[in-house]
Design a protein around this motif. Structure first.
Motif, PDB file in Angstrom:
ATOM      1  N   THR A 122       0.794  -1.009   0.139  1.00  0.00           N
ATOM      2  CA  THR A 122       0.301  -0.143   0.151  1.00  0.00           C
ATOM      3  C   THR A 122       0.517   1.592  -0.296  1.00  0.00           C
ATOM      4  N   ALA A 123       2.158   1.323   0.093  1.00  0.00           N
ATOM      5  CA  ALA A 123       2.667   2.412  -0.007  1.00  0.00           C
ATOM      6  C   ALA A 123       3.352   2.581  -1.282  1.00  0.00           C
ATOM      7  N   MET A 124       3.451   4.018  -1.489  1.00  0.00           N
ATOM      8  CA  MET A 124       3.629   4.811  -2.171  1.00  0.00           C
ATOM      9  C   MET A 124       5.452   4.127  -2.843  1.00  0.00           C
TER      10      MET A 124
ATOM     11  N   ARG B  42       5.092   7.072 -10.839  1.00  0.00           N
ATOM     12  CA  ARG B  42       3.509   6.434 -10.616  1.00  0.00           C
ATOM     13  C   ARG B  42       3.706   5.954 -12.393  1.00  0.00           C
ATOM     14  N   LEU B  43       2.494   5.204 -12.837  1.00  0.00           N
ATOM     15  CA  LEU B  43       2.782   4.313 -13.995  1.00  0.00           C
ATOM     16  C   LEU B  43       4.097   4.281 -14.695  1.00  0.00           C
ATOM     17  N   ALA B  44       5.349   4.215 -13.692  1.00  0.00           N
ATOM     18  CA  ALA B  44       6.769   3.290 -13.745  1.00  0.00           C
ATOM     19  C   ALA B  44       6.596   2.246 -14.582  1.00  0.00           C
ATOM     20  N   GLY B  45       7.153   2.185 -15.541  1.00  0.00           N
ATOM     21  CA  GLY B  45       7.901   0.420 -16.702  1.00  0.00           C
ATOM     22  C   GLY B  45       8.545   0.272 -15.047  1.00  0.00           C
ATOM     23  N   PRO B  46       8.772  -1.206 -16.144  1.00  0.00           N
ATOM     24  CA  PRO B  46       9.138  -2.314 -15.659  1.00  0.00           C
ATOM     25  C   PRO B  46      10.701  -1.915 -15.752  1.00  0.00           C
ATOM     26  N   SER B  47      11.425  -2.337 -14.283  1.00  0.00           N
ATOM     27  CA  SER B  47      12.861  -1.817 -13.864  1.00  0.00           C
ATOM     28  C   SER B  47      13.414  -2.564 -12.811  1.00  0.00           C
ATOM     29  N   LEU B  48      14.697  -2.484 -13.005  1.00  0.00           N
ATOM     30  CA  LEU B  48      15.028  -3.291 -12.442  1.00  0.00           C
ATOM     31  C   LEU B  48      14.398  -3.410 -10.725  1.00  0.00           C
TER      32      LEU B  48
ATOM     33  N   THR C 109       5.162   0.291 -11.942  1.00  0.00           N
ATOM     34  CA  THR C 109       4.362   1.131 -10.755  1.00  0.00           C
ATOM     35  C   THR C 109       2.717   1.319 -10.784  1.00  0.00           C
ATOM     36  N   ASP C 110       1.352   1.015  -9.903  1.00  0.00           N
ATOM     37  CA  ASP C 110       0.310   1.825 -10.421  1.00  0.00           C
ATOM     38  C   ASP C 110       0.564   3.037 -10.642  1.00  0.00           C
ATOM     39  N   ARG C 111      -0.938   3.558 -11.028  1.00  0.00           N
ATOM     40  CA  ARG C 111      -1.549   5.282 -10.873  1.00  0.00           C
ATOM     41  C   ARG C 111      -0.713   5.532  -9.499  1.00  0.00           C
ATOM     42  N   LEU C 112      -0.570   4.830  -8.651  1.00  0.00           N
ATOM     43  CA  LEU C 112      -0.574   6.065  -7.297  1.00  0.00           C
ATOM     44  C   LEU C 112       1.002   5.418  -6.500  1.00  0.00           C
ATOM     45  N   GLY C 113       1.502   5.236  -7.511  1.00  0.00           N
ATOM     46  CA  GLY C 113       3.083   4.327  -7.406  1.00  0.00           C
ATOM     47  C   GLY C 113       3.624   3.320  -6.565  1.00  0.00           C
TER      48      GLY C 113
ATOM     49  N   THR D 242      -5.051   3.356 -18.104  1.00  0.00           N
ATOM     50  CA  THR D 242      -4.743   3.954 -18.498  1.00  0.00           C
ATOM     51  C   THR D 242      -3.291   2.591 -19.089  1.00  0.00           C
ATOM     52  N   VAL D 243      -4.415   2.036 -19.684  1.00  0.00           N
ATOM     53  CA  VAL D 243      -4.162   1.258 -20.399  1.00  0.00           C
ATOM     54  C   VAL D 243      -3.451   1.406 -21.730  1.00  0.00           C
ATOM     55  N   TYR D 244      -3.647   2.895 -22.502  1.00  0.00           N
ATOM     56  CA  TYR D 244      -2.748   3.190 -23.947  1.00  0.00           C
ATOM     57  C   TYR D 244      -1.482   3.909 -23.419  1.00  0.00           C
ATOM     58  N   THR D 245      -1.107   4.850 -22.106  1.00  0.00           N
ATOM     59  CA  THR D 245      -0.230   5.157 -21.739  1.00  0.00           C
ATOM     60  C   THR D 245       0.552   4.597 -20.764  1.00  0.00           C
ATOM     61  N   ALA D 246       0.472   3.400 -20.375  1.00  0.00           N
ATOM     62  CA  ALA D 246       1.446   2.762 -19.928  1.00  0.00           C
ATOM     63  C   ALA D 246       0.112   0.670 -19.260  1.00  0.00           C
ATOM     64  N   PRO D 247       0.288   0.562 -20.280  1.00  0.00           N
ATOM     65  CA  PRO D 247       0.220  -1.422 -21.106  1.00  0.00           C
ATOM     66  C   PRO D 247       0.550  -1.986 -20.155  1.00  0.00           C
ATOM     67  N   PHE D 248       2.076  -1.584 -19.721  1.00  0.00           N
ATOM     68  CA  PHE D 248       2.509  -2.515 -18.339  1.00  0.00           C
ATOM     69  C   PHE D 248       1.220  -3.490 -17.757  1.00  0.00           C
ATOM     70  N   GLY D 249       0.872  -2.501 -16.871  1.00  0.00           N
ATOM     71  CA  GLY D 249      -0.234  -2.296 -15.517  1.00  0.00           C
ATOM     72  C   GLY D 249      -0.967  -3.485 -16.092  1.00  0.00           C
ATOM     73  N   ALA D 250      -1.376  -3.662 -17.613  1.00  0.00           N
ATOM     74  CA  ALA D 250      -3.166  -4.562 -17.462  1.00  0.00           C
ATOM     75  C   ALA D 250      -2.441  -6.220 -17.972  1.00  0.00           C
ATOM     76  N   ILE D 251      -0.960  -5.043 -18.740  1.00  0.00           N
ATOM     77  CA  ILE D 251      -0.299  -6.816 -19.025  1.00  0.00           C
ATOM     78  C   ILE D 251       0.139  -7.816 -18.695  1.00  0.00           C
ATOM     79  N   ALA D 252       0.499  -7.255 -17.105  1.00  0.00           N
ATOM     80  CA  ALA D 252       1.141  -8.189 -16.067  1.00  0.00           C
ATOM     81  C   ALA D 252       0.731  -8.848 -15.462  1.00  0.00           C
ATOM     82  N   PRO D 253      -1.037  -8.542 -15.030  1.00  0.00           N
ATOM     83  CA  PRO D 253      -1.658  -9.207 -14.241  1.00  0.00           C
ATOM     84  C   PRO D 253      -2.010 -10.675 -15.092  1.00  0.00           C
ATOM     85  N   GLY D 254      -2.357  -9.732 -15.996  1.00  0.00           N
ATOM     86  CA  GLY D 254      -3.409 -10.467 -16.754  1.00  0.00           C
ATOM     87  C   GLY D 254      -2.183 -12.225 -17.496  1.00  0.00           C
TER      88      GLY D 254
END
Lengths: 269, 288
Positions: free
Chosen positions: B50-52, B56-62, B68-72, B247-259
Motif C-alpha cells: 500500500t506504500a507509494m 507513478r505509472l513507471a515501466g518495468p525496471s530493476l 508501478t500503478d497510478r498511485l506509485g 491507463t492501458v494506452y499510456t502504461a500497458p504493462f499495468g494490464a499485461i502483467a496481472p493478465g
C-alpha cells in the motif's frame, strides 16, 4: 430333506412384458443344477432374482426361498446378509466383473475382509493377504504373489475369470451361481474353467446353479438340468435322461442342434 | 495353464515404470511457482503493497519488476499477493463446489428414477444460468462484498456442473458388472461408493475440478473487476486489471502483467490436472 433353494411359481415382468412365467425348481445342498435356454429366455434374470438384484423396472412375484429366507419382498438389509454366505455369483464377462482401477489382490481382499469381520475373525492386513494368496492359488493362478499386484487389464481373460471365481469362493457360499461363466472365453480356457468350477464345487460341497445356452458345456458339469424357453420351464430332470431322451420338442431341437454342430465339426477335422 | 499364461499383456505390469508425463512436470512447476509466490507474501513482500514507493505509472525496471500503478505502488508486490488471493479463491471455491456437487451427484445417481429426474432437471436449470451471474446474485444477496462471499458464491455457482458430471460418471460406473459383483458379495451402498465409485470417477473428476479451479480464479478476477470481489486494498488480479484499464494506452504493462499472471496460473492448473490423470490411471500408464 430341506432344499437350499426353492423357487416356487416365480414370474418376472416389466410393465410391458412378461419375461419369466411360473418357474419352479429347487436345489438341495451340494446339488448341481443346470439352467439351459437360448438368449433372452430369462436365465440370467432368474439368477439375479435369486439374490434380489433385479433392476427396479422389473417386478418379481411368486416365492424364492434361499437358505431359509424369503427373497421376494425382503429388505436390502436382509438381502445384504444373504449375499455372500448363502449365494455368490460368477458373471459372464470377466473383464467388466472386475474393477479396472483396483489391483487384483485388493479386490479379492475386500471380500475376504468382509467375511472375516462377519465371522468375527481377525481381519488385519496380513491375515487378509494370506487368505487372498490361498484363494488365488486355489483357482490355479500361477505365481499368486505377483498376480495379486497387477491390474485386471494386465491379465488374460481366463485369468480374470479365475479371479472372479476366487472372489465368489471367498465367502465359502452354500450356493454358487455361475451365469454363463465360459461364454466370453476361448475353447481351451473354457474347458479349464469348467474343470476348475467342477473341482471346487466338489471340494467345498457347494451347490451349483450353472446357467448356459451350451448343452455340452452344461452336461459335463451338473447332475440335473432344467430347460427354459421364453421364460417358461419346458422340461427338467437328470442330465442323462433329458439329453438322451428329451421329452419336449424344444429340448429335442436344442439337443439335435448341438449334435449337428458336433457332427459338422467332426467332419471338418 | 500355458493356454492363458502366454497372453501378451502379462509382462506389462513389470515393464511399465511410472513415467511422469511432461504436462505433470510443466504444470507442477508453473503452479508451484504461483503457490510459492503466494506463500511468500504471507511473510515477506518486496515492498509494502500500500506504500507509494516509486514514480507513478513507471515501466518495468530493476527496482520495480512490473512497474508501478497510478498511485506509485509496486505492481510486482501486488501481483504476488494476487497469486495468493487467486489460489485461495480457486481452492476454496473448488472445495465448496466439489463438496456440494459430488454429494448431490452421487445421491442423484443412487436415487430412484423419479427423484433422479428431478435432480437432473435441477442441475440443468442451474447450469443454464451463467456462473458469473449466479455468483453476482449471491454476492448481491449477501450485501457485503468480501473475499469469503466471493469464494462461496463461485463455489455454489460451480457446483451444478460438478454435480451433473458426477451423476453421469457415477451412473456409468454403477451399471458395471463389478458393482453387481460387489453387491452379490454383500457390499453395502456406502462401501460401494467409497471402494468402487469414487476411485473410478476420480480421474475424470479431477480434470474437471482443475478446470473449475481455473474458472474460479477467473471468476474472482471478473467479480473484482466489477467491484464485487475482494474490496481494496486486497490486491486481486481482477482489481489490478480494472485499475489499469484507464491507463492501458499510456502504461500497458499495468494490464499485461496481472493478465499474464492469471493466464499462466490457469494453464498451469490444467496441465497439472491432465498430467495427474495420466499418472494416476493405471490403464493409461506407459501408453504415451
Amino acid at each position: 430333506m430341506t432344499a437350499l433353494l426353492t423357487v416356487d411359481r416365480l414370474s418376472i415382468a416389466t410393465q410391458a412384458r412378461q419375461l419369466v412365467r411360473n418357474l419352479s425348481f429347487s436345489i438341495a445342498p451340494g446339488e448341481r443344477l443346470g439352467l439351459i435356454g437360448e438368449s433372452g429366455s430369462g436365465k440370467s434374470l432368474t439368477s439375479l432374482a435369486l439374490i434380489g438384484l433385479l433392476p427396479e423396472t422389473m417386478a418379481a412375484t411368486g416365492s424364492i426361498r434361499l437358505d431359509g429366507t424369503e427373497v421376494i419382498g425382503a429388505g436390502e438389509r436382509q438381502l445384504v446378509a444373504l449375499r455372500g454366505p448363502a449365494a455368490a455369483t460368477i458373471f459372464q464377462e470377466p473383464l467388466t466383473a472386475l474393477d479396472p482401477l483396483m489391483r487384483v489382490g485388493r479386490q479379492v481382499g475386500e471380500v475376504v475382509r468382509r467375511r472375516l469381520r462377519h465371522e468375527g475373525l481377525p481381519s488385519s492386513a496380513p491375515a487378509v493377504q494370506t487368505r487372498v494368496l490361498e484363494l488365488l492359488s486355489r483357482v490355479a493362478l500361477p505365481d499368486p504373489e505377483r498376480l495379486a499386484r497387477v491390474y485386471p487389464h494386465e491379465m488374460s481373460g481366463g485369468q480374470r475369470q479365475r479371479v472372479a471365481i476366487a472372489m465368489a469362493l471367498a465367502w465359502r457360499p452354500k450356493l454358487l451361481v455361475a451365469d454363463e461363466p465360459t461364454t466370453a472365453l476361448d475353447v481351451t480356457t473354457q474347458a479349464e474353467i469348467l474343470a476348475l468350477i467342477g473341482q471346487l464345487v466338489r471340494e467345498d460341497n457347494m451347490a451349483l446353479l450353472f446357467i448356459s445356452h451350451d448343452i455340452p458345456v452344461v452336461a459335463g458339469t451338473v447332475d440335473r438340468v432344467a430347460v427354459l424357453r421364453q421364460g417358461e420351464l419346458v422340461e427338467a430332470g437328470p442330465v442323462s435322461d433329458v439329453l438322451q431322451a428329451p421329452a419336449d420338442p424344444y429340448t429335442r431341437s436344442l439337443v439335435a442342434a448341438a449334435r449337428t454342430f458336433d457332427t459338422a465339426l467332426g467332419r471338418l477335422f | 495353464m500355458n493356454g492363458t499364461a502366454g497372453s501378451m499383456p502379462q509382462t506389462e505390469g513389470k515393464m511399465t515404470r511410472r513415467t511422469i508425463p511432461l504436462s505433470l512436470i510443466v504444470g507442477g512447476v508453473i503452479v508451484g511457482l504461483h503457490l510459492l509466490a503466494g506463500l511468500l507474501t504471507l511473510f515477506w513482500t518486496p515492498y509494502d503493497p500500500t506504500a507509494m514507493v516509486g514514480g507513478r505509472l513507471a515501466g518495468p525496471s530493476l527496482a520495480h519488476w512490473a512497474g508501478t500503478d497510478r498511485l506509485g505502488r509496486d505492481l510486482f508486490t501486488q501481483i504476488l499477493i494476487g497469486a495468493r488471493i487467486a489460489i485461495e479463491v480457486g481452492s476454496g471455491a473448488v472445495a465448496i463446489g466439489a463438496a456440494i456437487g459430488v454429494t448431490l451427484g452421487i445421491l442423484a445417481a443412487f436415487a430412484t428414477r423419479t427423484l433422479d429426474d428431478v435432480f437432473a432437471a435441477a442441475f440443468d436449470i442451474l447450469i443454464a444460468f451463467p456462473t458469473l451471474l449466479v455468483a453476482m446474485l449471491i454476492v448481491a444477496a449477501s450485501q457485503t462484498a468480501s473475499l469469503f462471499t466471493a469464494v462461496l458464491a463461485i463455489g455454489i455457482a460451480g457446483s451444478a456442473i460438478i454435480a451433473r458430471l458426477t451423476r453421469i460418471l457415477a451412473k456409468r460406473v454403477l451399471s458395471m458388472d463389478y458393482i453387481v459383483a460387489a453387491r452379490v458379495a454383500g457390499s453395502s451402498w456406502p462401501s460401494i461408493v467409497v471402494v468402487h465409485v469414487l476411485p473410478n470417477i476420480w480421474p475424470t473428476l479431477i480434470v474437471n475440478l482443475a478446470l473449475q479451479f481455473g474458472l474460479a480464479a477467473m471468476a474472482e478476477s471478473s467479480l473484482s473487476y466489477l467491484g464485487l470481489g475482494a474490496p481494496p486494498p486486497n490486491a486481486s488480479w481482477g482489481r489490478l486489471l480494472q485499475e489499469a484499464q484507464g491507463t492501458v494506452y499510456t502504461a500497458p504493462f499495468g494490464a499485461i502483467a496481472p493478465g499474464i499472471a492469471l493466464v499462466t496460473l490457469v494453464i498451469g492448473v490444467n496441465l497439472l490436472a491432465d498430467g495427474l490423470r495420466a499418472f494416476a490411471d493405471p490403464t493409461r500408464r506407459g501408453r504415451r
